[in-house]
Design a protein around this motif. Structure first.
Motif, mmCIF file in Angstrom:
data_model
loop_
_atom_site.group_PDB
_atom_site.id
_atom_site.type_symbol
_atom_site.label_atom_id
_atom_site.label_comp_id
_atom_site.label_asym_id
_atom_site.label_seq_id
_atom_site.Cartn_x
_atom_site.Cartn_y
_atom_site.Cartn_z
ATOM 1 N N HIS A 44 -84.303 20.207 -20.687
ATOM 2 C CA HIS A 44 -83.735 19.813 -21.985
ATOM 3 C C HIS A 44 -84.798 19.480 -23.031
ATOM 4 O O HIS A 44 -84.456 19.233 -24.174
ATOM 5 C CB HIS A 44 -82.713 18.674 -21.844
ATOM 6 N N GLN A 96 -100.091 13.676 -14.270
ATOM 7 C CA GLN A 96 -99.179 14.097 -15.323
ATOM 8 C C GLN A 96 -99.700 15.293 -16.089
ATOM 9 O O GLN A 96 -100.894 15.440 -16.326
ATOM 10 C CB GLN A 96 -98.922 12.864 -16.193
ATOM 11 N N THR A 130 -91.399 6.093 -16.731
ATOM 12 C CA THR A 130 -90.400 6.405 -15.709
ATOM 13 C C THR A 130 -91.004 6.422 -14.300
ATOM 14 O O THR A 130 -90.286 6.248 -13.320
ATOM 15 C CB THR A 130 -89.739 7.779 -15.968
ATOM 16 N N ALA A 167 -93.000 16.720 -17.270
ATOM 17 C CA ALA A 167 -91.733 16.747 -18.022
ATOM 18 C C ALA A 167 -91.723 17.809 -19.115
ATOM 19 O O ALA A 167 -90.774 18.566 -19.245
ATOM 20 C CB ALA A 167 -91.444 15.365 -18.601
ATOM 21 N N PHE A 168 -92.811 17.862 -19.890
ATOM 22 C CA PHE A 168 -92.882 18.951 -20.879
ATOM 23 C C PHE A 168 -94.171 19.762 -20.715
ATOM 24 O O PHE A 168 -94.183 20.966 -20.882
ATOM 25 C CB PHE A 168 -92.696 18.447 -22.320
ATOM 26 N N HIS A 207 -96.311 7.978 -17.546
ATOM 27 C CA HIS A 207 -95.040 7.725 -18.226
ATOM 28 C C HIS A 207 -94.328 6.545 -17.561
ATOM 29 O O HIS A 207 -94.402 6.366 -16.340
ATOM 30 C CB HIS A 207 -94.159 8.978 -18.141
ATOM 31 N N VAL A 231 -97.048 11.628 -23.209
ATOM 32 C CA VAL A 231 -96.029 11.561 -24.265
ATOM 33 C C VAL A 231 -96.579 11.280 -25.649
ATOM 34 O O VAL A 231 -95.927 11.577 -26.648
ATOM 35 C CB VAL A 231 -94.941 10.484 -24.022
ATOM 36 N N GLY A 256 -98.994 16.561 -19.703
ATOM 37 C CA GLY A 256 -98.345 16.262 -20.980
ATOM 38 C C GLY A 256 -98.109 14.768 -21.169
ATOM 39 O O GLY A 256 -97.050 14.252 -20.814
ATOM 40 N N GLY A 296 -82.793 14.685 -15.276
ATOM 41 C CA GLY A 296 -83.938 14.509 -16.165
ATOM 42 C C GLY A 296 -85.190 14.330 -15.326
ATOM 43 O O GLY A 296 -85.129 14.276 -14.086
ATOM 44 N N SER A 297 -86.323 14.225 -16.006
ATOM 45 C CA SER A 297 -87.568 14.039 -15.265
ATOM 46 C C SER A 297 -87.596 12.690 -14.552
ATOM 47 O O SER A 297 -88.317 12.526 -13.569
ATOM 48 C CB SER A 297 -88.769 14.183 -16.191
ATOM 49 N N GLN A 298 -86.824 11.712 -15.053
ATOM 50 C CA GLN A 298 -86.730 10.451 -14.326
ATOM 51 C C GLN A 298 -86.251 10.714 -12.897
ATOM 52 O O GLN A 298 -86.838 10.239 -11.934
ATOM 53 C CB GLN A 298 -85.747 9.502 -15.038
HETATM 54 C C1 LIG Z 1 -89.513 12.620 -21.083
HETATM 55 C C2 LIG Z 1 -90.475 12.311 -19.992
HETATM 56 C C3 LIG Z 1 -90.052 11.727 -18.782
HETATM 57 C C4 LIG Z 1 -88.624 11.331 -18.568
HETATM 58 O O1 LIG Z 1 -87.786 12.446 -18.625
HETATM 59 P P1 LIG Z 1 -86.207 12.310 -18.841
HETATM 60 O O2 LIG Z 1 -85.778 13.724 -18.981
HETATM 61 O O3 LIG Z 1 -86.018 11.493 -20.080
HETATM 62 O O4 LIG Z 1 -85.669 11.633 -17.620
HETATM 63 C C5 LIG Z 1 -90.991 11.544 -17.788
HETATM 64 N N1 LIG Z 1 -92.282 11.853 -17.974
HETATM 65 C C6 LIG Z 1 -92.738 12.392 -19.122
HETATM 66 C C7 LIG Z 1 -94.196 12.732 -19.250
HETATM 67 C C8 LIG Z 1 -91.840 12.634 -20.176
HETATM 68 O O5 LIG Z 1 -92.281 13.179 -21.317
#
Ligand SMILES: *Cc1c(COP(=O)(O)O)cnc(C)c1O
Length: 458
Positions: free
Chosen positions: A291, A231, A183, A262-263, A181, A235, A233, A137-139
């Motif tokens: 994902h 960043q 994370t 991430a997105f 974010h 959230v 995007g 994942g993005s984490q």
């Molecule tokens: C969803 C998201 C994350 C974390 O991604 P995971 O796939 O849940 O690990 C990190 N940064 C941003 C901006 C996100 O939208």
């Protein structure tokens, strides 16, 4: 049919049945855990069970607790669906059961990642020589990118953090936006950099980093090792930081630039939105989810790093039994935090193949147009659109915080669609994220109608 063929045929038939009902089943479910526990709980049997019976029991037990997140009217968090070819490839990934660790454990898994990784770099406009890691994942992507940055800036300061750790190292200055974010903070905690040590940069009204403030913050740090996290995007709002300006400022200060995309990084895939990530090629590392907006099954994300050597030095390991496995194809696990793992490249390869570069761009473009449609329709219905809808995120207020929370709860219980809530600039708001490849204008209109109907009775 052999027993195995009939077992897998049963699984495939159930999978297809579930997916064909996705658009019409209630989107959310109440968290009635006792009901789910009644099906899946209890003690482990002592004697082996028949696989076909186990499968039937699992399907029946899971059913009341399944959320239609893969369906067209799920707008919670930022959750994509999964394209047909990607799901089919994921089934093959399980059947093949390849260990994606390296070329010795699976040449096919390594080359699928090499091929899909190349396509991704081209779609994003990330330099062809960048390392690609297929992560959970993005984490994990953020952790790898920031680890590579930590290594690189300390190395330039004459400090080998791999050998000597951080106890007596030069201080690493970490700069990130106030709207980063959560994370990013977790990655910094894990890397020993401390989330309390972040120099936070101010944001504009929509949550994008204020570049004048970044310049001000960096000016206080001359000559120190610096890692900057921006960043693409946000959230809540979808806001994208100015990557070109951030890269120029960061590099002028001698720092490393990581992009949490991430997105939002997917804006690069469509000409209409590519300006949102202008300058993307100038960064040092990037994280992006598969994902979410690429609509790959879980778990799937990518980390890219312009300096493969720095990344491998920061996160790879060797062992006596691994020395002969470093060959012509980069070792896929030199750029991630795992070893034995799922061969994530197969689903990514198949998902991108099904869509093609045009199809990927179309999903991004369509989701953003549908987000605009949500904003226009709910705004016209008299509700407050609280963000600048420039990507796939829409924030909606229904009066005071309490009323907004009650509308969100009513929508979630109703089942026509599912939206989450958030707190943005001190206000409770409904948060709509459009990320699914199957969502249509009709899905948006049905969802708006449900929201309007429910809001009038709250
Ligand atoms: C969803 C998201 C994350 C974390 O991604 P995971 O796939 O849940 O690990 C990190 N940064 C941003 C901006 C996100 O939208």
């Amino acid at each position: 049919m052999t027993d195995l063929e009939s077992l897998f045929a049963q699984a495939a038939a159930e999978a297809a049945r579930f997916r064909s009902h996705l658009p019409e089943r209630p989107v959310g479910v109440s968290a009635d855990l006792d009901r789910v526990r009644a099906g899946l709980g209890g003690a482990l049997n002592e004697e082996p069970a028949d696989p076909a019976e186990v499968l039937a029991e699992l399907i029946a037990g899971a059913e009341p607790g399944l959320v239609a997140t893969a369906g067209p009217r799920y707008f919670g968090f930022v959750i994509g669906g999964s394209t047909s070819a990607a799901v089919a490839a994921d089934i093959m990934t399980s059947a093949w059961d390849q260990n994606g660790f390296n070329v010795a454990t699976s040449p096919a898994a390594a080359v699928a990642e090499e091929a899909a990784g190349g396509w991704l770099k081209e779609l994003f406009g990330i330099p062809a020589g960048a390392a690609v890691g297929f992560v959970t994942g993005s984490q994990e992507a953020n952790t790898v990118g920031l680890a590579a940055g930590r290594h690189s800036v300390l190395s330039r300061a004459g400090w080998d953090v791999q050998r000597r750790g951080l106890r007596e190292s030069p201080r690493v200055r970490v700069v990130a936006g106030v709207e980063r974010h959560a994370t990013i903070d977790r990655s910094l905690r894990l890397l020993g950099l401390g989330d309390g040590e972040i120099d936070a940069v101010a944001a504009d009204a929509n949550g994008a980093m204020d570049m004048a403030d970044l310049e001000r913050v960096l000016a206080t740090m001359s000559g120190e090792p610096i890692v900057v996290a921006v960043q693409s995007g946000n959230v809540n709002t979808g806001a994208c930081d100015n990557l070109r300006a951030a890269a120029e400022l960061t590099h002028a200060a001698g720092g490393w630039l990581h992009v949490d995309g991430a997105f939002g990084l997917w804006a690069a895939a469509t000409p209409r939105l590519a300006h949102l990530v202008d300058g993307i090629e100038l960064a040092d590392s990037w994280g992006c989810d598969g994902h979410k907006w690429l609509n790959l099954p879980y778990d799937s994300a990518f980390v890219f790093c312009a300096d493969p050597e720095a990344t491998a030095t920061a996160v790879s390991y060797t062992a006596s039994y691994l020395t002969e496995t470093r060959g012509a194809v980069p070792v896929p696990s030199d750029y991630i935090l795992g070893s034995s793992r799922r061969a994530r490249g197969f689903a990514a390869w198949a998902g991108m193949r099904q869509l093609g570069s045009r199809g990927i761009g179309d999903i991004i473009d369509r989701c953003c147009r549908l987000a605009e449609r949500f904003g226009e329709s709910l705004g016209a219905a008299g509700f407050d659109i609280a963000n600048d809808v420039m990507l796939n995120q829409v924030l909606v207020g229904f009066g005071d915080d309490d009323r907004t929370d009650r509308v969100i709860a009513a929508v979630q219980a109703d089942g026509a669609c599912w939206m989450g809530g958030t707190t943005w600039h001190g206000r409770r708001l409904m948060r709509i994220a459009v990320s699914n490849w199957t969502t249509t204008e009709d899905d948006v209109d049905r969802s708006v109608a449900a929201i309007v109907r429910l809001a009038s009775s709250v």
